[in-house]
Design an enzyme around this catalytic site. Structure first.
Site, mmCIF file in Angstrom:
data_model
loop_
_atom_site.group_PDB
_atom_site.id
_atom_site.type_symbol
_atom_site.label_atom_id
_atom_site.label_comp_id
_atom_site.label_asym_id
_atom_site.label_seq_id
_atom_site.Cartn_x
_atom_site.Cartn_y
_atom_site.Cartn_z
ATOM 1 N N LYS A 124 45.173 -37.888 15.879
ATOM 2 C CA LYS A 124 45.849 -38.744 16.853
ATOM 3 C C LYS A 124 44.820 -39.445 17.738
ATOM 4 O O LYS A 124 43.779 -38.872 18.096
ATOM 5 C CB LYS A 124 46.806 -37.913 17.702
ATOM 6 C CG LYS A 124 47.954 -37.278 16.912
ATOM 7 C CD LYS A 124 48.872 -36.507 17.829
ATOM 8 C CE LYS A 124 50.080 -35.947 17.065
ATOM 9 N NZ LYS A 124 49.714 -34.849 16.161
ATOM 10 N N SER A 184 43.492 -27.944 18.572
ATOM 11 C CA SER A 184 44.750 -27.707 17.856
ATOM 12 C C SER A 184 44.596 -26.610 16.814
ATOM 13 O O SER A 184 43.577 -26.521 16.113
ATOM 14 C CB SER A 184 45.204 -28.994 17.178
ATOM 15 O OG SER A 184 46.291 -28.748 16.306
ATOM 16 N N ASP A 207 46.074 -26.655 14.176
ATOM 17 C CA ASP A 207 46.087 -27.316 12.861
ATOM 18 C C ASP A 207 44.724 -27.222 12.190
ATOM 19 O O ASP A 207 44.628 -27.067 10.966
ATOM 20 C CB ASP A 207 46.464 -28.794 13.022
ATOM 21 C CG ASP A 207 47.883 -28.992 13.530
ATOM 22 O OD1 ASP A 207 48.657 -28.022 13.503
ATOM 23 O OD2 ASP A 207 48.205 -30.130 13.922
ATOM 24 N N GLU A 256 56.960 -31.620 7.437
ATOM 25 C CA GLU A 256 57.119 -30.847 8.666
ATOM 26 C C GLU A 256 58.454 -31.174 9.328
ATOM 27 O O GLU A 256 59.122 -32.151 8.977
ATOM 28 C CB GLU A 256 55.977 -31.147 9.629
ATOM 29 C CG GLU A 256 55.963 -32.589 10.116
ATOM 30 C CD GLU A 256 55.059 -32.781 11.323
ATOM 31 O OE1 GLU A 256 55.464 -32.338 12.409
ATOM 32 O OE2 GLU A 256 53.978 -33.363 11.155
#
Length: 781
Positions: free
Chosen positions: A170, A151, A153, A36
């Site tokens: 996280k 998210s 994601d 990324e």
């Protein structure tokens, strides 16, 4: 940079893929790992961000893969940033953060964009890249069930088949709800069990634990690749696979510390009404502040760690896709009746159950290693498949024949022959090798335990594939072609293990085969030279013409010239000898006029000696053959480095060329022994004290009982020879340059005779090493 059009994916637009990435994907010789770019544009300040980006890319390259950093440059989606493009992204102050929703606007407005996990997955999939490495995963925020702050994601993981390697969600997130969300979306999640933990938790980004049990665990990247292959390639599912790698222990932070910092930061964010896309940067800044910068350093380390892990996964996946699942021995607990009756090891394993995990732990625990061994054999162990054709082969077509599978490898075979020959002797030996953490490794490790009763010398290498050897024989049993996949023995991870085993054993005799890389060979020679109380007799089996050149690639100081040589003996074929001589010559080891030439000159290899050999060759066809093939000449050149060279001549027998510091004794040694060589030729070199140096050539024809044998399998003949020969070397001192007694030389003659007889027994056996050796050879001398 080439542009690839995806008419069904991107209307009237294109994705730019770097030449390096495009070529690598087309050739399929190396894996590609995508990276990324938000870690560059939004993760670290300049210049720390560009330093970090370059380190991560280099870590991928060092792991044998090609990095492909993804980003948007002036609205153009790019896969595989160049160094200048990386620097451009790192220095830019106006870069959009690009997830799925942001792609269209970034392209339309011609913006630079750093891709998130979701954005990188999309570009990776369009480019055909299947593995992606990142730092921490986005997820469900605390109170996300109320705020719906989830998210993108996570939804991308459910819809795009690019496997992601990360350090878990996280720590600032609600990890339990994140796992629940991924389960609902049908995303496979596994955590790498890197230290045999009983309870494997999903790592919490900065921390190795999160309090949340991992849905699955994997113990090797080969296992992970098999999951990806079956999930996406075989079944065609379009969801991702998420692999969580705990941060390394030396950089991981305390979960208790992180919880206190995050709880305080979350409360502050709520009080200050901070939410949405501003929440994550705020919380991470508070974590960095509360951990006194340790979180930032931890982040850098595990991003690199994840890049390395992703490279291993990509490599294993590429191998599976290129070759398909390889034939492996099935662990005994899974063996079914359908297993071929011709698979001898599989049949043997049915009668005994093995616990691979306990064997692997025992194999890697130095506490279980016996303290000493007279002989240490370090070399390969492999899954052998030997096929014999029924008729003359038709190339490019399928040929009828029979196939047998067994455990083999040069090191294993030499050890087995050594075991048979040493039976009844009080001398001890140990086999040292390495296997992968795959199914084949399980059976290989179990077989070592069963055959030798000791698997403590076997190193289990994670993320490795066990060695395999496939041979094709003609109807007469002669080798037509063989493929040896011994790449596991070229890995440097085994060097320290082998060194520990050598130092612990303090062996009198050390046998090594050239399946080991030059680096590993060099380490072994250095250990033998410097770290043992007494230098061992070091015997090297060259293995093949290609691999035999590795001997010349070790450090010259570790080779040494007589009397400071490290290698005592090599046992090449004619082809292997030529390769060794050529590699020594190319490295200019035969042009060393400081050490090599004085040693050679002292042996009396002069015109008078050459004339003496030529005269005898007129009356002896075997000597004539040896001279015409250059065998004698090549051996003499190598003698200062290797004072004993036993060349295997197949049906012609064996010739031993050795350096002697007592050459005149050969004039008085009786040749009445039934094992005496057909001829002995000596040179007369320099006199020192009461002895004279020189070269000795002794030719041993094949024993009469080997002359008319039925050839069944030649694959283990050479291994048998060195295994039996080393067993005699461990019991007698005939490898010494000085002759201390007549019996010493007679023992050597008998050793060569019995080693050849044993080779004949193996040639007549369907097994690589004939069990008949134990009955006919063991206990002699």
């Amino acid at each position: 940079m080439r542009l690839l059009n995806f008419s069904r994916k991107l209307s009237k637009s294109a994705i730019a893929i770097s030449e390096e990435v495009l070529q690598t994907l087309a050739e399929k010789k190396k894996p590609v790992v995508s990276l990324e770019s938000t870690i560059i544009t939004h993760g670290f300040p300049f210049p720390a961000n560009i330093e970090m980006a370059k380190k991560v890319e280099q870590a991928v390259r060092d792991s044998g893969a090609i990095p492909a950093t993804c980003a948007f440059l002036k609205g153009k989606p790019v896969v595989g940033l160049t160094e200048s493009q990386l620097e451009q992204m790192a220095a830019s102050k106006a870069v959009n953060k690009v997830s799925r929703r942001d792609i269209g606007v970034t392209m339309a407005q011609g913006l630079d964009g750093g891709t998130t996990i979701a954005g990188t997955m999309i570009l990776s999939h369009l480019a055909g890249i299947k593995v992606f490495a990142t730092g921490g995963l986005g997820g469900v925020h605390k109170d996300g069930h109320i705020t719906m702050d989830v998210s993108a994601d996570l939804t991308e993981l459910a819809r795009t088949p690019v496997s992601v390697v990360c350090s878990g969600p996280k720590s600032i997130l609600d990890i339990a709800r994140t796992m629940e969300y991924l389960e609902t979306q049908g995303v496979f999640v596994a955590t790498l069990n890197d230290d045999e933990r009983q309870r494997v938790e999903v790592p919490g980004f900065f921390c190795r634990e999160s309090g949340v049990l991992s849905p699955y665990q994997v113990v090797s990247w080969r296992e992970a690749a098999s999951i990806v292959h079956n999930q996406n390639n075989v079944m065609g599912l379009t969801s991702s696979n998420l692999f969580c790698v705990p941060p390394p222990k030396d950089v991981a932070l305390s979960s208790d510390l992180m919880k206190r910092i995050i709880d305080d930061a979350t409360a502050q964010a709520e009080a200050e009404n901070i939410s949405g896309k501003h929440l994550t940067p705020f919380l991470l800044s508070k974590v960095a502040e509360g951990s006194q910068g340790k979180s930032v350093e931890c982040n850098k380390n595990f991003v690199i760690n994840n890049a390395i892990a992703a490279s291993h996964l990509a490599k294993e996946l590429l191998e599976l896709e290129k070759e398909g699942p390889r034939v492996s021995f099935i662990p005994s607990t899974n063996i079914r009746e359908e297993v071929s009756k011709g698979t001898e090891v599989a049949k043997d394993n049915v009668s005994k159950s093995y616990d691979f995990n306990s064997l692997a732990r025992a194999a890697t625990s130095t506490a279980n290693v016996p303290q000493g061994a007279n002989t240490l054999i370090i070399g390969s162990i492999a899954l052998d498949t030997i096929s014999t054709l029924h008729k003359k082969p038709i190339m490019g077509d399928s040929n009828p024949g029979t196939s047998r599978s067994s455990v083999g490898g040069v090191g294993f075979n030499v050890s087995l022959a050594h075991k048979y020959a040493i039976s009844g002797s009080k001398k001890s030996y140990r086999f040292i090798s390495a296997v992968g953490s795959d199914l084949a490794g399980q059976s290989l490790l179990a077989e070592v335990e069963k055959v030798f009763g000791d698997a403590s010398g076997i190193k289990v290498l994670d993320s490795s594939e066990s060695a395999q050897y496939t041979a094709m024989l003609d109807p007469e049993g002669e080798l037509l072609l063989a493929c040896a996949d011994m790449s596991i023995f070229e890995r440097p991870e085994g060097m320290e293990f082998f060194k520990e085993q050598i130092i612990r054993a303090q062996p009198e005799t050390l046998v090594v085969d050239c399946n080991l890389s030059p680096e590993v060979l060099n380490s072994i020679l250095e250990t033998a030279k410097k770290d043992l109380k007494q230098p061992p007799k070091l015997i090297i089996e060259p293995t093949s013409a290609v691999k035999s050149s590795r001997i010349a690639k070790v450090n010259t100081k570790n080779l040494g010239v007589f009397p400071n040589n490290t290698i005592t003996m090599i046992t090449p074929t004619v082809g292997e000898l030529e390769s060794i001589h050529s590699s020594f010559s190319q490295r200019e080891l035969l042009d060393d006029y400081d050490e090599w030439f004085p040693a050679l000159d002292s042996l009396g290899i002069n015109s008078q000696f050459r004339e003496k050999m030529a005269a005898r060759a007129n009356k002896n066809k075997n000597l004539k053959y040896l001279l015409e093939q250059g065998v004698i000449q090549q051996c003499l050149h190598l003698l200062p480095y290797v004072p004993n060279i036993a060349v295997k001549l197949g049906k012609r027998g064996v010739v031993l060329v050795k350096l002697s510091t007592d050459v005149e004794r050969y004039k008085s040694i009786p040749t009445s022994s039934p094992f005496a060589p057909a001829f002995i030729i000596t040179s007369e070199g320099q006199q020192f004290e009461d002895r004279r140096a020189g070269a000795v050539i002794e030719y041993f024809p094949i024993p009469t009982q080997n002359e008319n044998i039925q050839v069944v399998n030649v694959t283990g003949a050479g291994d048998t020879f060195i295994g039996v020969l080393s067993s005699y070397a461990s019991r007698n001192d005939w490898l010494d340059s000085e002759i201390k007694s007549i019996e010493q030389e007679w023992h050597m003659w008998e050793s060569f005779y019995n080693a050849q007889v044993a080779s004949g027994l193996s040639i007549q056996s369907h097994k690589a090493i004939s069990p008949e050796i134990q009955k006919q050879i063991s206990g002699l001398s």
